[in-house]
Design a protein around this motif. Structure first.
Motif, PDB file in Angstrom:
ATOM      1  N   ALA A 138       0.663  -0.903   0.340  1.00  0.00           N
ATOM      2  CA  ALA A 138       0.126   0.095  -0.179  1.00  0.00           C
ATOM      3  C   ALA A 138       0.778   1.102   0.139  1.00  0.00           C
ATOM      4  O   ALA A 138       0.337   2.284  -0.889  1.00  0.00           O
ATOM      5  CB  ALA A 138      -1.112   0.076   0.972  1.00  0.00           C
ATOM      6  N   ARG A 139       1.652   0.841   0.582  1.00  0.00           N
ATOM      7  CA  ARG A 139       2.673   2.562   0.730  1.00  0.00           C
ATOM      8  C   ARG A 139       3.703   2.731  -0.025  1.00  0.00           C
ATOM      9  O   ARG A 139       3.922   4.123  -0.712  1.00  0.00           O
ATOM     10  CB  ARG A 139       3.986   1.695   2.126  1.00  0.00           C
ATOM     11  N   LEU A 140       4.345   1.366  -1.425  1.00  0.00           N
ATOM     12  CA  LEU A 140       4.472   2.003  -2.027  1.00  0.00           C
ATOM     13  C   LEU A 140       4.039   1.852  -3.512  1.00  0.00           C
ATOM     14  O   LEU A 140       4.075   3.124  -3.840  1.00  0.00           O
ATOM     15  CB  LEU A 140       5.806   0.284  -2.789  1.00  0.00           C
TER      16      LEU A 140
ATOM     17  N   GLU B 218       5.630  13.262  -5.831  1.00  0.00           N
ATOM     18  CA  GLU B 218       6.613  14.165  -5.398  1.00  0.00           C
ATOM     19  C   GLU B 218       6.067  14.397  -4.086  1.00  0.00           C
ATOM     20  O   GLU B 218       7.129  15.446  -3.316  1.00  0.00           O
ATOM     21  CB  GLU B 218       6.201  15.443  -6.289  1.00  0.00           C
ATOM     22  N   ARG B 219       5.436  13.698  -3.445  1.00  0.00           N
ATOM     23  CA  ARG B 219       5.308  13.863  -2.650  1.00  0.00           C
ATOM     24  C   ARG B 219       5.802  13.424  -1.023  1.00  0.00           C
ATOM     25  O   ARG B 219       5.831  13.119  -0.385  1.00  0.00           O
ATOM     26  CB  ARG B 219       3.872  13.386  -1.823  1.00  0.00           C
TER      27      ARG B 219
ATOM     28  N   ARG C 228      19.267  15.324  -0.207  1.00  0.00           N
ATOM     29  CA  ARG C 228      20.512  16.097  -1.642  1.00  0.00           C
ATOM     30  C   ARG C 228      20.370  15.229  -2.763  1.00  0.00           C
ATOM     31  O   ARG C 228      21.260  15.749  -3.960  1.00  0.00           O
ATOM     32  CB  ARG C 228      21.976  16.011  -0.482  1.00  0.00           C
ATOM     33  N   THR C 229      19.906  14.794  -3.212  1.00  0.00           N
ATOM     34  CA  THR C 229      19.662  14.349  -5.054  1.00  0.00           C
ATOM     35  C   THR C 229      18.225  13.921  -5.194  1.00  0.00           C
ATOM     36  O   THR C 229      17.835  12.958  -5.991  1.00  0.00           O
ATOM     37  CB  THR C 229      20.459  12.975  -4.639  1.00  0.00           C
ATOM     38  N   LEU C 230      17.370  14.323  -4.077  1.00  0.00           N
ATOM     39  CA  LEU C 230      15.607  13.582  -4.309  1.00  0.00           C
ATOM     40  C   LEU C 230      15.320  14.708  -5.696  1.00  0.00           C
ATOM     41  O   LEU C 230      14.773  13.638  -7.150  1.00  0.00           O
ATOM     42  CB  LEU C 230      15.031  15.128  -3.534  1.00  0.00           C
ATOM     43  N   ALA C 231      16.115  15.210  -6.567  1.00  0.00           N
ATOM     44  CA  ALA C 231      16.056  15.802  -7.981  1.00  0.00           C
ATOM     45  C   ALA C 231      16.428  14.833  -8.850  1.00  0.00           C
ATOM     46  O   ALA C 231      16.147  15.412 -10.433  1.00  0.00           O
ATOM     47  CB  ALA C 231      16.738  17.232  -8.106  1.00  0.00           C
ATOM     48  N   MET C 232      17.655  14.260  -8.657  1.00  0.00           N
ATOM     49  CA  MET C 232      17.796  12.995  -9.602  1.00  0.00           C
ATOM     50  C   MET C 232      16.692  12.641 -10.348  1.00  0.00           C
ATOM     51  O   MET C 232      17.167  11.891 -11.571  1.00  0.00           O
ATOM     52  CB  MET C 232      19.333  12.112  -8.955  1.00  0.00           C
ATOM     53  N   PHE C 233      15.754  11.970  -9.604  1.00  0.00           N
ATOM     54  CA  PHE C 233      14.759  11.128 -10.649  1.00  0.00           C
ATOM     55  C   PHE C 233      13.895  11.420 -10.300  1.00  0.00           C
ATOM     56  O   PHE C 233      13.126  11.944  -9.183  1.00  0.00           O
ATOM     57  CB  PHE C 233      14.969   8.981 -10.124  1.00  0.00           C
ATOM     58  N   GLU C 234      13.189  11.631 -11.592  1.00  0.00           N
ATOM     59  CA  GLU C 234      11.319  11.656 -10.866  1.00  0.00           C
ATOM     60  C   GLU C 234      10.520  10.986 -10.467  1.00  0.00           C
ATOM     61  O   GLU C 234      10.052  11.391  -9.720  1.00  0.00           O
ATOM     62  CB  GLU C 234      11.105  11.940 -12.627  1.00  0.00           C
ATOM     63  N   VAL C 235      11.021  10.116 -10.572  1.00  0.00           N
ATOM     64  CA  VAL C 235      10.210   8.518  -9.254  1.00  0.00           C
ATOM     65  C   VAL C 235      11.844   8.089  -9.185  1.00  0.00           C
ATOM     66  O   VAL C 235      12.462   7.478  -9.648  1.00  0.00           O
ATOM     67  CB  VAL C 235       9.580   7.906 -10.535  1.00  0.00           C
TER      68      VAL C 235
ATOM     69  N   LEU D 119      11.052   2.174  -5.519  1.00  0.00           N
ATOM     70  CA  LEU D 119       9.996   2.219  -5.500  1.00  0.00           C
ATOM     71  C   LEU D 119       9.403   0.956  -6.167  1.00  0.00           C
ATOM     72  O   LEU D 119       8.891   0.165  -6.120  1.00  0.00           O
ATOM     73  CB  LEU D 119       8.602   3.268  -5.662  1.00  0.00           C
ATOM     74  N   PRO D 120       9.081   1.375  -7.432  1.00  0.00           N
ATOM     75  CA  PRO D 120       8.912  -0.351  -8.325  1.00  0.00           C
ATOM     76  C   PRO D 120       9.362  -1.483  -8.240  1.00  0.00           C
ATOM     77  O   PRO D 120       9.016  -2.486  -8.631  1.00  0.00           O
ATOM     78  CB  PRO D 120       8.775   0.419  -9.982  1.00  0.00           C
TER      79      PRO D 120
END
Length: 350
Positions: free
Chosen positions: A221-223, A231-232, A278-285, A289-290
């Protein structure tokens, strides 16, 4: 009055079963996890009302912890939507009574009393964070006497801290029996992932027949929620999702020797607490996660052999992503010197 068993007059959370609730495996949760669970429970129970202000210093003082675990706990509350950061300093409670948060059991009791906490535990999170961040740059020697002097603790306490850093795979014995924190070089990172790819699928298979079905359902459920609104997801939530797969679920394998071997090679899970923000922007998703979701779906379908293979594949491809994060941060990261760390060989991208 100071105790003789390594404790001090610093106080933290009551060590009752309810205070330990967040741990699925039975191991004592980290300080910030306990603080997070208690504050989330207080919000759910209405003891912290919507609109009430809460700050890092206030949390650290209340629970007798250092600022890093207080900061991490508040960040997790913010990412769970229970508090929000104000324009000034601190946070304000956002949620009303009855709200729930990921990783914080609704039934957890808020402890009314405090207990003395070991001095090593009071400083451990901060020492771990400082050392792991610097392993992006070089190998480091840890000088116990300077560590003790820096924090105003005994050599015994400093030795306890270093011993637990060794158990977490952050430091190891180097030449001349010196404690060394190895740099996160491509070779070292590759070795860590290679060993994890051998050990963790074995633990996964054993855990598959022991872990509660509710844990897998919650993980899926969380994944799914994370993939629906990537984005959240903040760094604390990503860290929690990693923990659910690689720590909580594998903790049900029933083989403590195997778990100890796994923990010794999971220092990158600790490093991710520094890397993710510091690297959240490196990947859109976020790519894991998948990959995690594929493992969980196979487990829930009873296809254990395929889940093993999927987890191994996830770990093998994670190495390059980890090195990309490290390389990006290394170019601009310039931390101040610390008296208990001696810089040795620099890390390289070769």
């Amino acid at each position: 009055m100071a105790a003789t068993d390594g404790t001090s007059d610093t106080f933290a959370l009551d060590e009752t079963p309810s205070a330990r609730e967040p741990s699925v495996t039975g191991a004592v949760p980290r300080l910030y996890e306990r603080v997070y669970a208690i504050l989330a429970a207080e919000i759910a129970q209405g003891r912290l009302a919507a609109g009430e202000r809460i700050g890092e210093t206030q949390v650290a003082g209340r629970f007798g912890v250092s600022r890093p675990p207080a900061r991490q706990a508040l960040a997790r509350l913010a990412e769970a939507g229970l508090v929000r950061k104000t324009d000034g300093r601190g946070y304000v409670v956002e949620a009303a009574a009855g709200a729930s948060a990921p990783g914080a059991p609704a039934a957890v009791a808020v402890p009314e009393r405090l207990r003395a906490v070991a001095t090593w535990e009071r400083i451990y999170d901060e020492v771990e964070s400082e050392i792991v961040a610097r392993t992006l740059l070089a190998d480091w020697r840890i000088v116990e006497s300077e560590l003790a002097r820096h924090y105003g603790v005994s050599r015994t306490v400093a030795r306890d801290v270093v011993g637990r850093l060794q158990q977490a795979g952050v430091v190891k014995k180097g030449e001349g029996a010196r404690w060394v924190a190895p740099a996160l070089t491509p070779t070292h990172v590759g070795e860590l992932y290679e060993v994890r790819a051998i050990l963790e699928p074995e633990a996964l298979e054993k855990a598959a027949v022991r872990a509660p079905a509710a844990l897998l359902a919650r993980m899926e459920a969380r994944l799914r929620a994370g993939l629906a609104a990537p984005e959240r997801l903040g760094s604390a939530e990503l860290d929690a999702l990693e923990d659910e797969m690689h720590v909580q679920f594998l903790g049900h394998c029933g083989n403590e020797a195997l778990l100890q071997a796994i923990r010794l090679h999971q220092s990158l899970l600790i490093a991710h607490r520094f890397l993710y923000p510091r690297t959240l922007a490196m990947f859109e998703v976020e790519p894991f996660l998948p990959e995690h979701l594929a493992v969980v779906r196979l487990l829930r379908a009873g296809r254990i052999a395929e889940a093993r293979a999927e987890l191994r594949g996830h770990l093998m491809v994670s190495r390059e992503r980890a090195m990309a994060r490290i390389a990006r941060i290394r170019r601009s990261f310039d931390p101040p010197d610390l008296p208990y760390l001696e810089r040795l060989a620099p890390a390289t991208d070769a």
